[in-house]
Design an enzyme around this catalytic site. Structure first.
Site, short mmCIF file in Angstrom:
data_model
loop_
_atom_site.label_atom_id
_atom_site.label_comp_id
_atom_site.label_asym_id
_atom_site.label_seq_id
_atom_site.Cartn_x
_atom_site.Cartn_y
_atom_site.Cartn_z
N ASP A 158 -0.21 5.12 0.72
CA ASP A 158 -0.47 6.26 2.17
C ASP A 158 -0.72 5.44 3.32
OD1 ASP A 158 -0.77 7.93 -0.14
OD2 ASP A 158 -2.88 8.33 0.04
N ASP A 214 0.69 -1.06 0.17
CA ASP A 214 -0.06 -0.07 -0.06
C ASP A 214 1.05 1.25 0.05
OD1 ASP A 214 -2.26 1.53 0.46
OD2 ASP A 214 -1.66 1.61 2.71
N ASP A 233 -1.89 -0.66 6.10
CA ASP A 233 -2.33 -0.10 7.20
C ASP A 233 -3.72 0.00 7.74
OD1 ASP A 233 -2.30 2.05 5.35
OD2 ASP A 233 -2.58 3.23 7.18
#
Length: 269
Positions: free
Chosen positions: A8, A6, A210
């Site tokens: 961001d 991922d 996250d």
């Protein structure tokens, strides 16, 4: 070995979008020729710019698993896909026009506002992206990030979206309206299959994320790594064997990849 990541809040810091602290591990995987596959809610144009900054030209997955892009001629692979310009593309998502039509139907009832309803300036305020990056974030092909006035309405909205062939997922900053047949996990499955068909075996896979929308990706890899949020709290993930990074953003990413590479070199994985 293939690394799926991922952006961001994971490879890129939540607060400033920097990957500075991840540079040591990024350089190490580049030297080893390990593919780094970006798996993000960002658009194709955003990812192209980030790949250029990272100094890589690898497959990438955009808009929460809506499409997989392989550079044409990538590693000499034979891939069943749509050929468009510089890419070999496998599409899983709905057309953006269909997404917007649904948003238009329900946005007043649920008090939601998508990127298509916002000016570039509004996106800048919500994301802290530079203006030129916010412009790229607005140029969508498959999905719509949105904000909602009352989060208690999300469950009702999810039910209506489901009936129309859509679903809602949650990223680090926004909810996202996406096609029912897509998610990051399904797109990762496709990339793994391409590597298997061309290498003759399934490579070891690592995944880092996250947020809630990263969970399908983390379920599809051999070594799932959960990066904490900026407040040091972790997304709730019930996944056996998941590794929790100590630090958020690029620092946690760097430490996790460095440790995994060391373990592999010692024959631990």
């Amino acid at each position: 070995m293939v690394i799926f990541t991922d952006l961001d809040g994971t490879l890129l810091n939540h607060e400033d979008y920097s990957f500075k602290d991840a540079i040591p591990s990024l350089e190490r995987i580049k030297k080893k020729g390990i593919p780094l596959v970006i798996v993000t809610s960002k658009t194709k144009k955003e990812v192209e710019l980030i790949q250029k900054e990272l100094g890589i030209e690898e497959p990438f997955i955009v808009e929460n698993g809506a499409a997989v892009f392989f550079p044409k001629g990538y590693r000499g692979f034979n891939i069943r896909c749509d050929q468009e310009n510089r890419y070999c593309i496998i599409k899983l998502g709905r057309d953006y026009r269909e997404i917007r039509d649904f948003i238009e139907k329900i946005k007043d009832k649920f008090k939601i506002k998508g990127f298509g309803d916002m000016t570039v300036e509004e996106i800048v305020r919500l994301t802290d992206l530079p203006y030129d990056r916010a412009e790229l974030a607005k140029e969508r092909d498959f999905t719509e990030p949105f904000i909602i006035e009352d989060e208690k309405d999300i469950k009702d909205l999810e039910e209506i979206a489901e009936k129309e062939g859509f679903k809602i997922t949650k990223g680090g900053r926004f909810y996202h309206l996406i096609g029912k047949g897509q998610d990051k996990g399904r797109a990762v499955q496709i990339v793994k299959k391409v590597f298997e068909e061309n290498y003759g075996e399934v490579p070891l896979t690592v995944g880092l994320g996250d947020s809630r929308n990263d969970i399908p990706m983390l379920r599809e890899v051999d070594i799932p790594i959960l990066i904490p949020h900026i407040n040091k709290k972790y997304e709730s993930v019930n996944l056996p064997g998941i590794i929790k990074a100590e630090y958020p953003g690029s620092k946690g990413w760097n430490e996790s990849i460095w440790r995994i590479l060391n373990e592999i070199e010692r024959g631990c994985c």
